[in-house]
Design a protein around this motif. Structure first.
Motif, PDB file in Angstrom:
ATOM      1  N   ARG A  75      -2.283   5.233  -1.487  1.00 53.16           N
ATOM      2  CA  ARG A  75      -3.060   5.923  -2.571  1.00 53.16           C
ATOM      3  C   ARG A  75      -2.345   7.266  -2.745  1.00 53.16           C
ATOM      4  O   ARG A  75      -2.933   8.180  -2.588  1.00 53.16           O
ATOM      5  CB  ARG A  75      -4.590   5.966  -2.148  1.00 53.16           C
ATOM      6  CG  ARG A  75      -5.156   4.748  -1.652  1.00 53.16           C
ATOM      7  CD  ARG A  75      -6.841   4.907  -1.617  1.00 53.16           C
ATOM      8  NE  ARG A  75      -7.165   3.763  -1.696  1.00 53.16           N
ATOM      9  CZ  ARG A  75      -8.640   3.344  -1.962  1.00 53.16           C
ATOM     10  NH1 ARG A  75      -9.083   4.258  -2.502  1.00 53.16           N
ATOM     11  NH2 ARG A  75      -8.780   2.120  -2.184  1.00 53.16           N
ATOM     12  N   THR A  86       1.115   4.341  16.104  1.00 45.87           N
ATOM     13  CA  THR A  86       1.494   5.035  17.346  1.00 45.87           C
ATOM     14  C   THR A  86       1.435   4.105  18.591  1.00 45.87           C
ATOM     15  O   THR A  86       2.398   4.210  19.356  1.00 45.87           O
ATOM     16  CB  THR A  86       0.448   6.258  17.474  1.00 45.87           C
ATOM     17  OG1 THR A  86       0.480   7.031  16.164  1.00 45.87           O
ATOM     18  CG2 THR A  86       1.049   7.082  18.471  1.00 45.87           C
ATOM     19  N   THR A  95       1.107   2.451   7.251  1.00 40.74           N
ATOM     20  CA  THR A  95       0.182   2.511   6.043  1.00 40.74           C
ATOM     21  C   THR A  95      -1.065   1.655   6.458  1.00 40.74           C
ATOM     22  O   THR A  95      -2.101   2.062   5.958  1.00 40.74           O
ATOM     23  CB  THR A  95       1.126   1.537   4.944  1.00 40.74           C
ATOM     24  OG1 THR A  95       2.232   2.200   4.657  1.00 40.74           O
ATOM     25  CG2 THR A  95       0.235   1.500   3.759  1.00 40.74           C
ATOM     26  N   LEU A  96      -1.134   0.760   7.442  1.00 42.91           N
ATOM     27  CA  LEU A  96      -2.344   0.042   7.794  1.00 42.91           C
ATOM     28  C   LEU A  96      -3.152   1.023   8.456  1.00 42.91           C
ATOM     29  O   LEU A  96      -4.315   1.176   8.196  1.00 42.91           O
ATOM     30  CB  LEU A  96      -1.899  -1.173   8.552  1.00 42.91           C
ATOM     31  CG  LEU A  96      -1.466  -2.399   7.784  1.00 42.91           C
ATOM     32  CD1 LEU A  96      -1.362  -3.362   8.907  1.00 42.91           C
ATOM     33  CD2 LEU A  96      -2.692  -2.738   6.981  1.00 42.91           C
ATOM     34  N   ASN A  97      -2.698   1.680   9.495  1.00 47.13           N
ATOM     35  CA  ASN A  97      -3.323   2.368  10.526  1.00 47.13           C
ATOM     36  C   ASN A  97      -2.284   3.272  11.298  1.00 47.13           C
ATOM     37  O   ASN A  97      -1.395   2.723  12.002  1.00 47.13           O
ATOM     38  CB  ASN A  97      -4.197   1.686  11.056  1.00 47.13           C
ATOM     39  CG  ASN A  97      -5.184   2.665  12.211  1.00 47.13           C
ATOM     40  OD1 ASN A  97      -4.853   3.016  13.170  1.00 47.13           O
ATOM     41  ND2 ASN A  97      -6.294   2.725  11.704  1.00 47.13           N
ATOM     42  N   LEU A 145       4.956  -0.281   6.737  1.00 48.44           N
ATOM     43  CA  LEU A 145       4.044  -0.932   6.444  1.00 48.44           C
ATOM     44  C   LEU A 145       2.724  -0.833   7.514  1.00 48.44           C
ATOM     45  O   LEU A 145       1.644  -0.953   7.308  1.00 48.44           O
ATOM     46  CB  LEU A 145       4.348  -2.610   6.374  1.00 48.44           C
ATOM     47  CG  LEU A 145       3.491  -3.400   5.615  1.00 48.44           C
ATOM     48  CD1 LEU A 145       3.309  -2.908   4.185  1.00 48.44           C
ATOM     49  CD2 LEU A 145       4.070  -4.797   5.623  1.00 48.44           C
ATOM     50  N   THR A 146       3.162  -0.929   8.743  1.00 50.40           N
ATOM     51  CA  THR A 146       2.269  -0.507  10.021  1.00 50.40           C
ATOM     52  C   THR A 146       1.600   0.641  10.085  1.00 50.40           C
ATOM     53  O   THR A 146       0.406   0.653  10.246  1.00 50.40           O
ATOM     54  CB  THR A 146       3.032  -0.756  11.346  1.00 50.40           C
ATOM     55  OG1 THR A 146       4.025  -2.002  11.292  1.00 50.40           O
ATOM     56  CG2 THR A 146       2.084  -0.811  12.498  1.00 50.40           C
ATOM     57  N   PRO A 179       2.654  -8.640   1.252  1.00 52.90           N
ATOM     58  CA  PRO A 179       3.260  -7.087   0.976  1.00 52.90           C
ATOM     59  C   PRO A 179       4.610  -7.489   0.355  1.00 52.90           C
ATOM     60  O   PRO A 179       5.070  -6.951  -0.691  1.00 52.90           O
ATOM     61  CB  PRO A 179       3.441  -6.390   2.050  1.00 52.90           C
ATOM     62  CG  PRO A 179       2.343  -6.948   3.221  1.00 52.90           C
ATOM     63  CD  PRO A 179       2.488  -8.246   2.650  1.00 52.90           C
ATOM     64  N   ASP A 221      -3.031   5.374  14.107  1.00 48.49           N
ATOM     65  CA  ASP A 221      -3.054   5.080  15.401  1.00 48.49           C
ATOM     66  C   ASP A 221      -2.410   3.744  15.893  1.00 48.49           C
ATOM     67  O   ASP A 221      -1.888   3.796  16.887  1.00 48.49           O
ATOM     68  CB  ASP A 221      -4.840   4.824  15.775  1.00 48.49           C
ATOM     69  CG  ASP A 221      -5.188   6.419  16.005  1.00 48.49           C
ATOM     70  OD1 ASP A 221      -4.519   7.288  15.565  1.00 48.49           O
ATOM     71  OD2 ASP A 221      -6.506   6.678  15.939  1.00 48.49           O
ATOM     72  N   LEU A 222      -2.808   2.630  15.219  1.00 55.33           N
ATOM     73  CA  LEU A 222      -2.113   1.185  15.479  1.00 55.33           C
ATOM     74  C   LEU A 222      -0.625   1.568  15.567  1.00 55.33           C
ATOM     75  O   LEU A 222       0.090   0.928  16.375  1.00 55.33           O
ATOM     76  CB  LEU A 222      -2.685   0.373  14.377  1.00 55.33           C
ATOM     77  CG  LEU A 222      -2.407  -1.039  14.793  1.00 55.33           C
ATOM     78  CD1 LEU A 222      -3.380  -1.535  15.633  1.00 55.33           C
ATOM     79  CD2 LEU A 222      -2.422  -2.041  13.465  1.00 55.33           C
ATOM     80  N   ASN A 239       8.976  -2.709   8.175  1.00 58.12           N
ATOM     81  CA  ASN A 239       7.987  -3.127   9.023  1.00 58.12           C
ATOM     82  C   ASN A 239       7.135  -1.891   9.745  1.00 58.12           C
ATOM     83  O   ASN A 239       5.798  -1.763   9.603  1.00 58.12           O
ATOM     84  CB  ASN A 239       8.423  -4.063  10.061  1.00 58.12           C
ATOM     85  CG  ASN A 239       8.371  -5.333   9.404  1.00 58.12           C
ATOM     86  OD1 ASN A 239       7.564  -5.974   8.887  1.00 58.12           O
ATOM     87  ND2 ASN A 239       9.378  -6.088   9.905  1.00 58.12           N
ATOM     88  N   TRP A 286      -0.380   1.366  -2.026  1.00 61.01           N
ATOM     89  CA  TRP A 286      -1.225   1.058  -0.742  1.00 61.01           C
ATOM     90  C   TRP A 286      -1.821   2.382  -0.352  1.00 61.01           C
ATOM     91  O   TRP A 286      -2.820   2.494   0.437  1.00 61.01           O
ATOM     92  CB  TRP A 286      -0.344   0.297  -0.012  1.00 61.01           C
ATOM     93  CG  TRP A 286       0.269  -1.188  -0.396  1.00 61.01           C
ATOM     94  CD1 TRP A 286      -0.462  -1.754  -1.335  1.00 61.01           C
ATOM     95  CD2 TRP A 286       1.649  -1.513  -0.187  1.00 61.01           C
ATOM     96  NE1 TRP A 286       0.218  -2.935  -1.562  1.00 61.01           N
ATOM     97  CE2 TRP A 286       1.504  -2.956  -0.959  1.00 61.01           C
ATOM     98  CE3 TRP A 286       2.696  -1.472   0.896  1.00 61.01           C
ATOM     99  CZ2 TRP A 286       2.496  -3.968  -0.811  1.00 61.01           C
ATOM    100  CZ3 TRP A 286       3.665  -2.173   0.893  1.00 61.01           C
ATOM    101  CH2 TRP A 286       3.493  -3.479   0.144  1.00 61.01           C
TER     102      TRP A 286
END
Lengths: 247, 270
Positions: B33, B161, B154-156, B151-152, B212, B158-159, B148, B31
């Motif tokens: 990379r 933070t 990994t998504l972004n 995973l968060t 996931p 800033d999100l 969790n 996920w």
């Protein structure tokens, strides 16, 4: 006052991106930040969220302030399988009712079981909005929420934001490039170019010389003043090229 | 304990332990990379093996320390001018080269380097088994605990933070877990094939998963199947075990890819 920035300066990699920025966000108002590329719009939002530490000045938030944040670029790697419902349950599990409510408020009620990677641009932005709404935020911070949407799509999205503001009585702070929509949908416009060039009611900003200097007095200025009627926005798909020229 | 006296049983349990640790962690590697990051850490572990032999400490400790140091250095260096893949290339191959040279300085120890490059699952001892399973349990516990948040992040970033998660800390947790898996896996599949056990099961699980969590479970199942099939095939065909396990994983990847293409086509028809 929900958020106050005083004398805010941000340096990234030794380069000053923002300096002497003062900004106040009050409950219930929609503030739009406009400015050319590289003017520090996203940086300002990230500093307000807390993702960047100020190099001088400070950001003050009301006690217990809840922020719903939609970042500028959220590319979900195609190797990561993720349904909309699972996405909304990150990082904390929330009640099924809450996710469904948030999706409805964001105009994405039917999307819960879809894969994030299968959503269209507009659907994706609505899901991001729903995620930001989950915490019943006091402030919604949206970084170019309508990028990649066609004109009817972004008009509908801004209407949704106004609806959300009415429902939650929250403040909305967003970055946008779509000057004419900004003028119609904002209570206050902040024109940014490393610092705050000018700010105030849309009409005031549109006629300010600083704003004219940034966006030009030619098509750019005209476009900025142009108020768009959302009711017949079909066949207008090519308009956004004009704004790009105006940036 | 009599069952553990059979070396085939020990090999099987060792392989399954590795599958348990590597597959869910491998999902994050895919996920984010980070496939090449796993590779680099694994190559560096050969230097750890050499140091362990030189200072007569356990191979596991040596590999773990060097893999960890390597991962931390790469994390610290990235984002400072050079592209991450360049830093990884420099670090991975330098560490491997220094490791190989260092091993040649150990005249009194006959080192079967092949065993560390390609693993020797059939030589897994009871102590190795204990280390492998302790490592696997530690990695799984770490992943469950931070799932969790990681995973968060990994998504972004800033999100993450904005929801009170420190993405750098999650990155560190992942790095530590990766070093642990590398250290644990060196005996089983060897330094050159660890990255394969991280990446292939996760990639094979992707077309079959919708969340996931399911991807993590399915990849663990695929990794376990690869271990079982690979061990049996290695016995039957008299082939090296580590590479045979990876071959089995690669075949499962091809099969799941095929299933993925067929179900995609079905979706479009419907």
């Amino acid at each position: 006052m929900l958020i106050t920035a005083e004398g805010l300066a941000i340096k990234l990699g030794g380069k000053t991106i923002l300096h002497h920025v003062d900004l106040t966000v009050n409950r219930g108002e929609i503030i739009t930040i406009v400015g050319p590329n590289g003017s520090g719009k996203s940086t300002l939002l990230r500093a307000l969220v807390g993702a960047l530490a100020p190099s001088s000045g400070r950001v003050t938030k009301a006690a217990g302030l809840k922020i719903g944040y939609v970042p500028q670029k959220l590319q979900i790697d195609p190797t990561l399988p993720l349904t909309v419902n699972r996405f909304l349950n990150l990082p904390k599990r929330v009640a099924r009712v809450a996710t469904q409510n948030a999706l409805e408020q964001a105009g994405a009620a039917q999307l819960g079981n879809r894969q994030m990677s299968d959503l269209s641009g507009g659907q994706f932005q609505r899901v991001l909005l729903a995620r930001a709404l989950l915490s019943t935020p006091d402030v919604l911070i949206l970084d170019e929420p309508t990028q990649g949407l066609d004109q009817p799509g972004s008009a509908a999205f801004y209407q949704q934001i106004e609806q959300v503001r009415r429902d939650l009585n929250c403040a909305v702070l967003m970055v946008s490039h779509e000057l004419h929509v900004v003028m119609a949908a904002s209570d206050r416009v902040v024109c940014l170019n490393g610092h705050v060039c000018c700010e105030g009611a849309p009409e005031h900003v549109a006629s300010a010389p600083e704003y004219r200097a940034l966006f030009g007095t030619g098509t750019g200025g005209a476009l900025a003043l142009y108020r768009h009627d959302h009711n017949h926005s079909h066949d207008h798909h090519d308009h956004h090229h004009d704004h790009e020229a105006a940036e | 304990m009599s069952l553990l006296d059979d070396f085939t049983v020990r090999a099987l349990l060792g392989g399954l332990g590795l599958a348990l640790a590597a597959a869910p962690l491998g999902c994050f590697v895919v996920w984010r990379r980070m496939a090449y990051f796993g590779d680099a850490t694994a190559h560096a572990s050969i230097l750890g093996v050499a140091l362990a032999l030189g200072f007569s400490i356990s191979i596991f400790t040596g590999a773990l320390v060097v893999a960890l140091a390597m991962a931390l250095i790469v994390t610290a260096l990235s984002g400072r001018g050079l592209a991450t893949d360049t830093i990884l290339g420099v670090m991975a191959h330098s560490a491997l080269a220094f490791g190989l040279v260092a091993v040649s300085f150990l005249p009194n120890i006959r080192v079967d380097l092949m065993a560390y490059l390609f693993g020797d699952i059939l030589a897994v001892t009871k102590i190795d088994l204990a280390i492998i399973w302790a490592g696997a349990v530690a990695v799984v516990a770490l992943l469950v605990w931070r799932w969790n948040a990681m995973l968060t992040a990994t998504l972004n970033t800033d999100l993450a933070t904005s929801t009170g998660i420190d993405p750098r800390r999650e990155q560190l947790v992942l790095t530590v877990a990766l070093a642990l898996v590398v250290a644990v896996a060196i005996k089983v599949v060897g330094a050159l094939l660890i990255a394969a056990m991280l990446v292939i099961p996760a990639a094979a699980a992707r077309p079959l998963a919708t969340t996931p969590e399911r991807m993590a479970f399915i990849s663990t199942g695929i990794a376990a199947a690869a271990v079982i099939v690979g061990l049996r095939a290695a016995f039957a065909l008299d082939t090296p075990t580590g590479p045979t396990i990876v071959c089995a994983a690669a075949l499962l990847f091809a099969i799941s890819g095929g299933i993925g293409i067929i179900t995609q086509a079905h979706k479009k028809d419907a």
